[in-house]
Design an enzyme around this catalytic site. Structure first.
Site, PDB file in Angstrom:
ATOM      1  N   GLN A   9       9.355   8.919   2.586  1.00 57.09           N
ATOM      2  CA  GLN A   9       9.937   9.022   3.841  1.00 57.09           C
ATOM      3  C   GLN A   9      11.408   9.011   4.020  1.00 57.09           C
ATOM      4  O   GLN A   9      12.003   7.922   3.616  1.00 57.09           O
ATOM      5  CB  GLN A   9       9.151   8.253   4.819  1.00 57.09           C
ATOM      6  CG  GLN A   9       9.188   8.781   6.232  1.00 57.09           C
ATOM      7  CD  GLN A   9       8.236   7.833   7.286  1.00 57.09           C
ATOM      8  OE1 GLN A   9       7.730   6.629   6.769  1.00 57.09           O
ATOM      9  NE2 GLN A   9       8.356   8.406   8.484  1.00 57.09           N
TER      10      GLN A   9
ATOM     11  N   HIS B  17       4.472  17.859   7.258  1.00 58.77           N
ATOM     12  CA  HIS B  17       5.287  18.820   6.402  1.00 58.77           C
ATOM     13  C   HIS B  17       4.232  20.089   6.309  1.00 58.77           C
ATOM     14  O   HIS B  17       3.058  19.851   5.850  1.00 58.77           O
ATOM     15  CB  HIS B  17       5.865  18.533   5.180  1.00 58.77           C
ATOM     16  CG  HIS B  17       6.765  17.504   5.296  1.00 58.77           C
ATOM     17  ND1 HIS B  17       7.978  17.614   4.900  1.00 58.77           N
ATOM     18  CD2 HIS B  17       6.834  16.119   5.203  1.00 58.77           C
ATOM     19  CE1 HIS B  17       8.861  16.423   5.063  1.00 58.77           C
ATOM     20  NE2 HIS B  17       8.091  15.718   5.173  1.00 58.77           N
TER      21      HIS B  17
ATOM     22  N   HIS C 248       5.744  12.734  11.042  1.00 58.70           N
ATOM     23  CA  HIS C 248       5.866  14.051  11.111  1.00 58.70           C
ATOM     24  C   HIS C 248       4.996  14.716   9.749  1.00 58.70           C
ATOM     25  O   HIS C 248       4.676  14.048   8.885  1.00 58.70           O
ATOM     26  CB  HIS C 248       7.342  14.803  11.028  1.00 58.70           C
ATOM     27  CG  HIS C 248       8.001  13.923   9.617  1.00 58.70           C
ATOM     28  ND1 HIS C 248       8.602  12.764   9.856  1.00 58.70           N
ATOM     29  CD2 HIS C 248       8.157  14.550   8.363  1.00 58.70           C
ATOM     30  CE1 HIS C 248       9.273  12.544   8.603  1.00 58.70           C
ATOM     31  NE2 HIS C 248       8.961  13.591   7.796  1.00 58.70           N
TER      32      HIS C 248
END
Ligand code: AMP
Length: 146
Positions: free
Chosen positions: A101, A109, A107
């Site tokens: 990270q 991907h 988030h």
């Protein structure tokens, strides 16, 4: 330790969500924002973030906001597969620097994978802005057809 700690409201994705920094936006609703990764590991590499949860990682985020993010991840994965016709697609998420990270706002991907093409290095080479713009326009058209 990067896995634990306080959420930094100045992280780059928080600035994108607030509109202080630009992004190649693909999708936005009240809760979720999706945009192209500017250091893509493959063509169409997309990031999906929660706009509401000040969460660094999967340990921090509440289940409701995580579900909202994942709903969009599934929809956009379908769009990317239909629009770009990759032979595979990776949906991944990293927690803490040792896990890879680099931006500490949760988030997901979505990384299309094309047969015979290796994966680019993580967060390393910046894409041509003109190519990102073209890809954005193409994918937004696919999203608008939904
Ligand atoms: P991670 O390493 O899992 O935290 O992923 C962060 C991702 O954000 C990497 O894939 C970077 O290429 C990407 N990234 C960094 N800055 C930006 C930006 N300004 N716009 C879009 N993507 C970015």
């Amino acid at each position: 330790m990067s896995l634990h700690g306080t959420y930094d409201p100045q992280n780059i994705f928080a600035q994108i969500i607030r509109g202080e920094l630009p992004c190649y936006k693909l999708y936005e609703d009240d809760d979720v924002l999706a945009f192209l990764d500017v250091f893509p590991q493959s063509s169409g590499h997309t990031l999906v973030v929660s706009k509401k949860a000040a969460a660094r990682n999967i340990l921090d985020i509440d289940a409701d906001n995580l579900c909202k993010v994942m709903r969009v991840v599934q929809q956009l994965t379908r769009v990317l597969v239909e629009g770009l016709q990759p032979e595979g697609v990776q949906v991944v998420q990293f927690n803490g620097a040792p896990a890879g990270q680099t931006v500490f706002h949760l988030h997901m991907h979505i990384v299309p994978r094309y047969a015979g093409q290796g994966l680019g290095m993580h967060a390393s080479s910046k894409a041509d802005p003109a190519e990102l713009e073209q890809l954005q326009a193409r994918l937004v058209k696919c999203i608008n057809r939904l």
